[in-house]
Design a protein around this motif. Structure first.
Motif, PDB file in Angstrom:
ATOM      1  N   MET A   1       1.020  -1.168   0.108  1.00  0.00           N
ATOM      2  CA  MET A   1      -0.028   0.050   0.001  1.00  0.00           C
ATOM      3  C   MET A   1       0.848   1.211  -0.064  1.00  0.00           C
ATOM      4  N   LEU A   2       0.532   2.144  -0.958  1.00  0.00           N
ATOM      5  CA  LEU A   2       1.465   3.453  -0.978  1.00  0.00           C
ATOM      6  C   LEU A   2       0.830   4.468  -0.372  1.00  0.00           C
ATOM      7  N   GLY A   3      -0.697   4.629  -0.108  1.00  0.00           N
ATOM      8  CA  GLY A   3      -1.374   5.483   0.524  1.00  0.00           C
ATOM      9  C   GLY A   3      -3.129   5.397   0.414  1.00  0.00           C
ATOM     10  N   LYS A   4      -4.057   6.121   1.291  1.00  0.00           N
ATOM     11  CA  LYS A   4      -5.240   6.041   1.123  1.00  0.00           C
ATOM     12  C   LYS A   4      -5.480   7.581   1.045  1.00  0.00           C
ATOM     13  N   ILE A   5      -6.759   7.777   0.474  1.00  0.00           N
ATOM     14  CA  ILE A   5      -7.453   9.051   0.320  1.00  0.00           C
ATOM     15  C   ILE A   5      -8.737   8.607   0.699  1.00  0.00           C
ATOM     16  N   LYS A   6      -9.460   9.265   1.594  1.00  0.00           N
ATOM     17  CA  LYS A   6     -10.855   9.133   2.144  1.00  0.00           C
ATOM     18  C   LYS A   6     -11.562   9.936   1.496  1.00  0.00           C
ATOM     19  N   LEU A   7     -12.593   9.722   0.637  1.00  0.00           N
ATOM     20  CA  LEU A   7     -13.414  10.484  -0.160  1.00  0.00           C
ATOM     21  C   LEU A   7     -14.717  10.921   0.620  1.00  0.00           C
ATOM     22  N   ASP A   8     -15.285  10.002   1.360  1.00  0.00           N
ATOM     23  CA  ASP A   8     -16.393  10.516   2.157  1.00  0.00           C
ATOM     24  C   ASP A   8     -16.385   9.090   3.373  1.00  0.00           C
ATOM     25  N   ASP A   9     -17.622   9.235   3.939  1.00  0.00           N
ATOM     26  CA  ASP A   9     -17.829   8.251   5.218  1.00  0.00           C
ATOM     27  C   ASP A   9     -17.941   6.775   4.492  1.00  0.00           C
ATOM     28  N   LYS A  10     -18.222   6.477   3.347  1.00  0.00           N
ATOM     29  CA  LYS A  10     -18.243   5.337   2.824  1.00  0.00           C
ATOM     30  C   LYS A  10     -17.193   4.812   1.735  1.00  0.00           C
ATOM     31  N   PHE A  11     -16.456   5.715   1.109  1.00  0.00           N
ATOM     32  CA  PHE A  11     -15.492   5.580   0.189  1.00  0.00           C
ATOM     33  C   PHE A  11     -14.205   6.165   0.414  1.00  0.00           C
ATOM     34  N   GLU A  12     -13.138   5.127   0.059  1.00  0.00           N
ATOM     35  CA  GLU A  12     -11.936   5.701   0.051  1.00  0.00           C
ATOM     36  C   GLU A  12     -11.203   4.966  -0.968  1.00  0.00           C
ATOM     37  N   ILE A  13      -9.901   5.720  -1.677  1.00  0.00           N
ATOM     38  CA  ILE A  13      -9.244   5.111  -2.648  1.00  0.00           C
ATOM     39  C   ILE A  13      -7.903   4.727  -2.100  1.00  0.00           C
TER      40      ILE A  13
ATOM     41  N   ALA B   1      -3.772   3.607  -2.972  1.00  0.00           N
ATOM     42  CA  ALA B   1      -2.950   3.188  -4.105  1.00  0.00           C
ATOM     43  C   ALA B   1      -1.823   2.126  -3.537  1.00  0.00           C
ATOM     44  N   THR B   2      -1.658   1.420  -4.467  1.00  0.00           N
ATOM     45  CA  THR B   2      -0.753   0.301  -4.324  1.00  0.00           C
ATOM     46  C   THR B   2       0.199   0.280  -5.566  1.00  0.00           C
ATOM     47  N   LYS B   3       1.296  -0.591  -5.774  1.00  0.00           N
ATOM     48  CA  LYS B   3       2.361  -0.464  -6.770  1.00  0.00           C
ATOM     49  C   LYS B   3       1.603  -0.877  -7.920  1.00  0.00           C
ATOM     50  N   LEU B   4       0.300  -1.510  -8.026  1.00  0.00           N
ATOM     51  CA  LEU B   4       0.062  -2.132  -9.381  1.00  0.00           C
ATOM     52  C   LEU B   4      -1.115  -1.336  -9.809  1.00  0.00           C
ATOM     53  N   CYS B   5      -2.023  -0.925  -8.784  1.00  0.00           N
ATOM     54  CA  CYS B   5      -3.327  -0.296  -9.212  1.00  0.00           C
ATOM     55  C   CYS B   5      -3.753   0.437  -8.126  1.00  0.00           C
ATOM     56  N   TRP B   6      -4.845   1.062  -8.461  1.00  0.00           N
ATOM     57  CA  TRP B   6      -5.701   2.031  -7.430  1.00  0.00           C
ATOM     58  C   TRP B   6      -6.880   1.119  -7.205  1.00  0.00           C
ATOM     59  N   ILE B   7      -7.202   1.166  -5.663  1.00  0.00           N
ATOM     60  CA  ILE B   7      -8.556   0.459  -5.421  1.00  0.00           C
ATOM     61  C   ILE B   7      -9.625   1.392  -4.695  1.00  0.00           C
ATOM     62  N   LEU B   8     -10.721   1.220  -5.244  1.00  0.00           N
ATOM     63  CA  LEU B   8     -11.855   1.882  -4.646  1.00  0.00           C
ATOM     64  C   LEU B   8     -12.468   1.124  -3.697  1.00  0.00           C
ATOM     65  N   LYS B   9     -12.529   1.562  -2.526  1.00  0.00           N
ATOM     66  CA  LYS B   9     -13.095   0.778  -1.296  1.00  0.00           C
ATOM     67  C   LYS B   9     -14.582   1.211  -0.952  1.00  0.00           C
ATOM     68  N   TYR B  10     -15.458   0.555  -0.684  1.00  0.00           N
ATOM     69  CA  TYR B  10     -16.633   0.844  -0.009  1.00  0.00           C
ATOM     70  C   TYR B  10     -16.921   0.186   1.161  1.00  0.00           C
TER      71      TYR B  10
ATOM     72  N   LYS C   1     -23.561  -8.572  16.259  1.00  0.00           N
ATOM     73  CA  LYS C   1     -22.956  -7.446  15.698  1.00  0.00           C
ATOM     74  C   LYS C   1     -23.615  -7.015  14.417  1.00  0.00           C
ATOM     75  N   GLU C   2     -23.656  -5.826  14.045  1.00  0.00           N
ATOM     76  CA  GLU C   2     -24.171  -5.234  12.852  1.00  0.00           C
ATOM     77  C   GLU C   2     -23.386  -5.670  11.664  1.00  0.00           C
ATOM     78  N   ILE C   3     -23.969  -5.970  10.618  1.00  0.00           N
ATOM     79  CA  ILE C   3     -23.488  -6.557   9.189  1.00  0.00           C
ATOM     80  C   ILE C   3     -22.977  -5.180   8.654  1.00  0.00           C
ATOM     81  N   ILE C   4     -21.608  -5.244   7.913  1.00  0.00           N
ATOM     82  CA  ILE C   4     -21.007  -4.230   7.437  1.00  0.00           C
ATOM     83  C   ILE C   4     -20.909  -4.799   5.919  1.00  0.00           C
ATOM     84  N   SER C   5     -21.441  -4.096   4.877  1.00  0.00           N
ATOM     85  CA  SER C   5     -21.220  -4.188   3.481  1.00  0.00           C
ATOM     86  C   SER C   5     -20.059  -3.736   2.825  1.00  0.00           C
ATOM     87  N   ARG C   6     -18.933  -4.360   2.399  1.00  0.00           N
ATOM     88  CA  ARG C   6     -17.601  -3.957   1.673  1.00  0.00           C
ATOM     89  C   ARG C   6     -17.821  -4.559   0.373  1.00  0.00           C
ATOM     90  N   LYS C   7     -17.050  -3.552  -0.343  1.00  0.00           N
ATOM     91  CA  LYS C   7     -16.859  -3.985  -1.892  1.00  0.00           C
ATOM     92  C   LYS C   7     -15.619  -3.154  -2.305  1.00  0.00           C
TER      93      LYS C   7
END
Length: 105
Positions: free
Chosen positions: A1-13, A15-24, A37-43
């Motif tokens: 992992m090279l770094g993370k950018i928090k976009l909002d309360d549900k999304f972040e991007i 950076a890895t050496k190979l690609c960019w990952i959009l996380k929900y 416990k509450e179920i968390i949806s992740r993608k």
């Protein structure tokens, strides 16, 4: 992992050496019967560059809007979020004020 950018309360991007990952990640409001416990949806979706990851983020945020006025308002809000992220990265000593005005401290 090279770094993370928090976009909002549900999304972040991320950076890895190979690609960019959009996380929900978002709570579903459902409770797991076994753990109580509450179920968390992740993608996670993978992109070759940050532009494609941000385009998908915009698409996902515009999806629920049904009319032109609502879409334009959502686009304006997304531009503000992305501008704020850019400012934090490029100018860490600046703070964003209402209506896009900036002040250096």
């Amino acid at each position: 992992m090279l770094g993370k950018i928090k976009l909002d309360d549900k999304f972040e991007i991320e950076a890895t050496k190979l690609c960019w990952i959009l996380k929900y990640e978002s709570p579903t409001g459902l409770i797991n019967k076994k753990t109580g416990k509450e179920i968390i949806s992740r993608k996670q979706t993978y992109y070759p560059n940050i532009n494609d990851a941000l385009k998908k983020y915009v698409d996902l945020n515009l999806e629920p809007h049904k009319n032109a006025t609502s879409i334009l308002k959502a686009i304006k809000e997304l531009h503000t979020k992305i501008d704020a992220i850019t400012l934090k990265r490029d100018y860490p000593n600046q703070k964003t004020l209402k209506y896009g005005k900036q002040r250096t401290y």
